[in-house]
Design a protein around this motif. Sequence first.
Motif, mmCIF file in Angstrom:
data_model
loop_
_atom_site.group_PDB
_atom_site.id
_atom_site.type_symbol
_atom_site.label_atom_id
_atom_site.label_comp_id
_atom_site.label_asym_id
_atom_site.label_seq_id
_atom_site.Cartn_x
_atom_site.Cartn_y
_atom_site.Cartn_z
ATOM 1 N N PRO A 26 -71.058 -34.408 31.274
ATOM 2 C CA PRO A 26 -70.503 -34.640 32.616
ATOM 3 C C PRO A 26 -71.644 -35.040 33.556
ATOM 4 O O PRO A 26 -72.723 -34.435 33.538
ATOM 5 C CB PRO A 26 -69.926 -33.269 32.998
ATOM 6 N N LEU A 27 -71.412 -36.079 34.336
ATOM 7 C CA LEU A 27 -72.486 -36.597 35.181
ATOM 8 C C LEU A 27 -71.878 -36.945 36.527
ATOM 9 O O LEU A 27 -71.020 -37.806 36.626
ATOM 10 C CB LEU A 27 -73.077 -37.854 34.513
ATOM 11 N N ASP A 28 -72.294 -36.225 37.538
ATOM 12 C CA ASP A 28 -71.759 -36.456 38.875
ATOM 13 C C ASP A 28 -72.576 -37.571 39.526
ATOM 14 O O ASP A 28 -73.674 -37.336 40.013
ATOM 15 C CB ASP A 28 -71.875 -35.153 39.665
ATOM 16 N N ILE A 29 -72.042 -38.784 39.485
ATOM 17 C CA ILE A 29 -72.860 -39.892 39.990
ATOM 18 C C ILE A 29 -72.278 -40.493 41.254
ATOM 19 O O ILE A 29 -72.049 -41.683 41.378
ATOM 20 C CB ILE A 29 -73.065 -40.979 38.932
ATOM 21 N N TYR A 63 -80.553 -47.797 23.894
ATOM 22 C CA TYR A 63 -80.565 -46.621 24.761
ATOM 23 C C TYR A 63 -80.216 -47.016 26.194
ATOM 24 O O TYR A 63 -79.386 -46.386 26.848
ATOM 25 C CB TYR A 63 -81.940 -45.936 24.690
ATOM 26 N N TYR A 100 -84.709 -49.114 22.192
ATOM 27 C CA TYR A 100 -84.787 -48.841 23.620
ATOM 28 C C TYR A 100 -83.717 -49.626 24.374
ATOM 29 O O TYR A 100 -83.106 -49.120 25.316
ATOM 30 C CB TYR A 100 -86.187 -49.171 24.162
ATOM 31 N N LEU A 133 -74.011 -44.186 33.349
ATOM 32 C CA LEU A 133 -74.281 -44.125 34.786
ATOM 33 C C LEU A 133 -73.203 -44.853 35.573
ATOM 34 O O LEU A 133 -72.837 -44.451 36.677
ATOM 35 C CB LEU A 133 -75.660 -44.721 35.095
ATOM 36 N N ARG A 163 -77.018 -45.818 28.319
ATOM 37 C CA ARG A 163 -77.323 -45.071 29.537
ATOM 38 C C ARG A 163 -76.633 -45.717 30.746
ATOM 39 O O ARG A 163 -76.009 -45.032 31.561
ATOM 40 C CB ARG A 163 -78.839 -45.039 29.762
ATOM 41 N N GLN A 221 -83.094 -40.291 22.287
ATOM 42 C CA GLN A 221 -83.601 -40.457 23.654
ATOM 43 C C GLN A 221 -82.528 -40.042 24.668
ATOM 44 O O GLN A 221 -82.813 -39.349 25.648
ATOM 45 C CB GLN A 221 -84.037 -41.917 23.873
ATOM 46 N N ALA A 262 -82.426 -36.348 24.696
ATOM 47 C CA ALA A 262 -83.575 -35.742 25.367
ATOM 48 C C ALA A 262 -83.408 -35.798 26.879
ATOM 49 O O ALA A 262 -83.816 -34.890 27.599
ATOM 50 C CB ALA A 262 -84.859 -36.454 24.951
ATOM 51 N N GLU A 263 -82.792 -36.871 27.363
ATOM 52 C CA GLU A 263 -82.638 -37.002 28.807
ATOM 53 C C GLU A 263 -81.373 -36.327 29.310
ATOM 54 O O GLU A 263 -81.111 -36.317 30.505
ATOM 55 C CB GLU A 263 -82.628 -38.481 29.196
ATOM 56 N N GLY A 264 -80.574 -35.784 28.381
ATOM 57 C CA GLY A 264 -79.401 -35.040 28.813
ATOM 58 C C GLY A 264 -78.205 -35.904 29.138
ATOM 59 O O GLY A 264 -77.277 -35.440 29.797
ATOM 60 N N TYR A 265 -78.188 -37.162 28.704
ATOM 61 C CA TYR A 265 -77.001 -37.992 28.927
ATOM 62 C C TYR A 265 -75.897 -37.656 27.941
ATOM 63 O O TYR A 265 -74.736 -37.823 28.223
ATOM 64 C CB TYR A 265 -77.346 -39.485 28.811
#
Lengths: 454, 454
Positions: B76-79, B16, B13, B24, B20, B57, B60-63
């Motif tokens: 791709p993550l629009d943050i 993870y 964890y 982010l 993550r 994990q 599963a969360e789509g990261y």
Amino acid sequence: MFSYDLSGKNKYYTLYECIRDDILRGRLKSGEKLPGKRTLANDLGVSVVTVQTAYEQLLAEGYVTSKERSGYYVCPLDISYRGRQAPKREVSAPQPAQKFAVDFVGGAAPAELFPFSSWARLMRSVLSDCGEHLLERVPCDGDGELKCAISDYLYRARGIAVDPRYIVVGAGAEQLYGTIVQLIGRDKLYAVENPGYRKISGTYELNGARCAFVPVHAEGVDVDRAIALRADVLHISPAHQFPTGAVTPASARARLINDAESRGSYIVEDDYDSEFRLVGKPLQNMYVLDPERVIYINTFTKTLAPSMRMGYMVLPPALYARYLEVFGKTSCCVPLFEQKTLARMISGGAFERHINRLKNYYRGVREELTGALSQLNIPHEVFDTASGLHFTVKFLTAPSDSFIKQRAAECGINIRCLSDYLLAPMDGCQNTVVVNYSGVTYTEVHKFFARAAE
Amino acid sequence: MFSYDLSGKNKYYTLYECIRDDILRGRLKSGEKLPGKRTLANDLGVSVVTVQTAYEQLLAEGYVTSKERSGYYVCPLDISYRGRQAPKREVSAPQPAQKFAVDFVGGAAPAELFPFSSWARLMRSVLSDCGEHLLERVPCDGDGELKCAISDYLYRARGIAVDPRYIVVGAGAEQLYGTIVQLIGRDKLYAVENPGYRKISGTYELNGARCAFVPVHAEGVDVDRAIALRADVLHISPAHQFPTGAVTPASARARLINDAESRGSYIVEDDYDSEFRLVGKPLQNMYVLDPERVIYINTFTKTLAPSMRMGYMVLPPALYARYLEVFGKTSCCVPLFEQKTLARMISGGAFERHINRLKNYYRGVREELTGALSQLNIPHEVFDTASGLHFTVKFLTAPSDSFIKQRAAECGINIRCLSDYLLAPMDGCQNTVVVNYSGVTYTEVHKFFARAAE
């Protein structure tokens, strides 16, 4: 006139009733003078006090008026109404619900899994420890002890840091949805997921709000549509949507948060069964990404029992301030007794132990079900995100949804299709059953499931 | 990059979370490939399973996304959102309420009068008798046993014949008012008494309904105005209005019923403290005059405790049918446990014994108060209908309402004036205090009251 039988007990009340009925039926007319107290007492063989008390009751109710040194006179009474009879008192037998051998629709965990003896023990301890404090008025947002216990739990089990102050305890999800409308406004647009629980949009609409629908596909909520709607409130279950089982991926969550930020709208993160991620940890919550735009909401319906009628939401600070303005003077709907008991169950660890037991149990049920499914010789696809307490199965050759449900019912199985949860038309939902196993006892499951698919 | 410290427990964890956070914060860019599982496991000195689980994990969360035979890639993550911090977790101390020596405003009966030991005994007996049945879903309109007990009580104590079927149990008055709006409609006009409880019109308005005000004078609600308003719902307390104490006489009741009959409108008969008629019997209810146009409503706030959050209403049959349509699939907000306990308290007679004890107690308080008042050498008029738990006193020479309240507060007395309950302007309400003695303990009363009037 005035020849009443007052042989029963409570003579004054009987006399009052007799005169009242005479007035109501028009046998005593407006302006008519009642007999003197002594005269009537003599005539009826009762005491003057009895007559006096009956006259006073008639006076208090406005049937007669009294003139000093003269006596009592019947008031004008316009009784054109039909004098309806009250309904007969009869105890109606409850309708027996249709009973299925296996129910994939109802949501309650099997009662035997509930840790009833420890719940009862906690209740007894609350009763003896708190005593008369249990009668105190509960603040509108719930008991402080419970709010702290929930905050600790969210931090410990879910990694969500919440000031307990912003937690609002309510009597289940519907009540909380109603409160959200009262806080944010009914002249606003509420977007809900489609397919979805009819209860969510139903409750918003019952509270006077307008609803729009956002399609949910296998890969989660349709973000482009959600943003295009420009809704004031977007109500989603990103961890595990019902009934599709879709998980909203991180990129979609980020876009939705950005949109809410830029427009000042709100996201209701309905985390109703997120505890039951059966593989790995529960997914990260949207709330932690933006506690000012996300309202986190959860209940104890799935984790404890639907009859518990307890849930909570975490409000953004600005909405919480408004909540206090609107509801500050009201009391919380949930009895203090239940709140204290639950607080102890959470803080003493029994709640999390219970969730772990439930997870183990449901893991077993899920294995039975998927095992039975894999032996099916009907072409099908399983869509299962290992989350929550349901998954979906698409039968590739089934003629229709009604055929599937009909066959299932013949085998004693209550099941719904994806299309039963459509709130607006959408393609691609045919021949897909929703296997909601939160309420099934698994000894019988695979046998029945296999039989249904024959 | 990827030089994480995984020395704590729960290595997967932590790993993870580290990856993550790197995603982010943009340290890992969209499209970037994560290291192979074996490589990273070697680098970090953990098992391959640990890395595998962390990657799953993230997946599963789509990261991240996984490409077969290739590995894991950052999504791709629009943050652009600011990544707000969750509020700090801190337990806010409750605000201590201002404490008065005598409180003529708060409504709860003194806690020591509540039959706590018999209530606790009943709770224990419900717990052991009903056991796991307490976990069953409660029908939307409440537990059948409680509905029957209420019906029996209404018949025995008040002479009201009600089919228990038409009784709807709710979590206190506000919830029931809200239900009425949801049944009858928010596009309707609701007439409420003025002066009156702000809570009543406030709850209707909070639920989206429009309100109009009907003046209440010493002789009861102003029937001409009430009829002229042509409201769809008229909400009144004919037995004993708060705060005026007025009793609506029989002739006025008959006219209001006629009006409701002819227009098809409804009357809500709010009987909130009618049990406390201290002289004679409780007045005849409007419900019995027309069970098709009158909604009878009562709570256990005054008779048991405000924290009980239980009330009920008796719906006309046509409205009850609509109630089932709208709410048939929801559960009652009040826990079954409280409902069963109250049902036993009523059917076993403890409830009526308790009311009788309360009546005796309040009779004593009222005597103390009126005795103290009669010795006042300030010109005043008492308006007391011997009903309910309050009366009003007009001080003929007081300079202003604020002067009266100021003087009272200096003596440790919390009191309100009639004008504090005005919802719309009205003449003739000046210099009149509302002596609401439902919450006072009477040993201290007359001393303080006399002092306040000095």
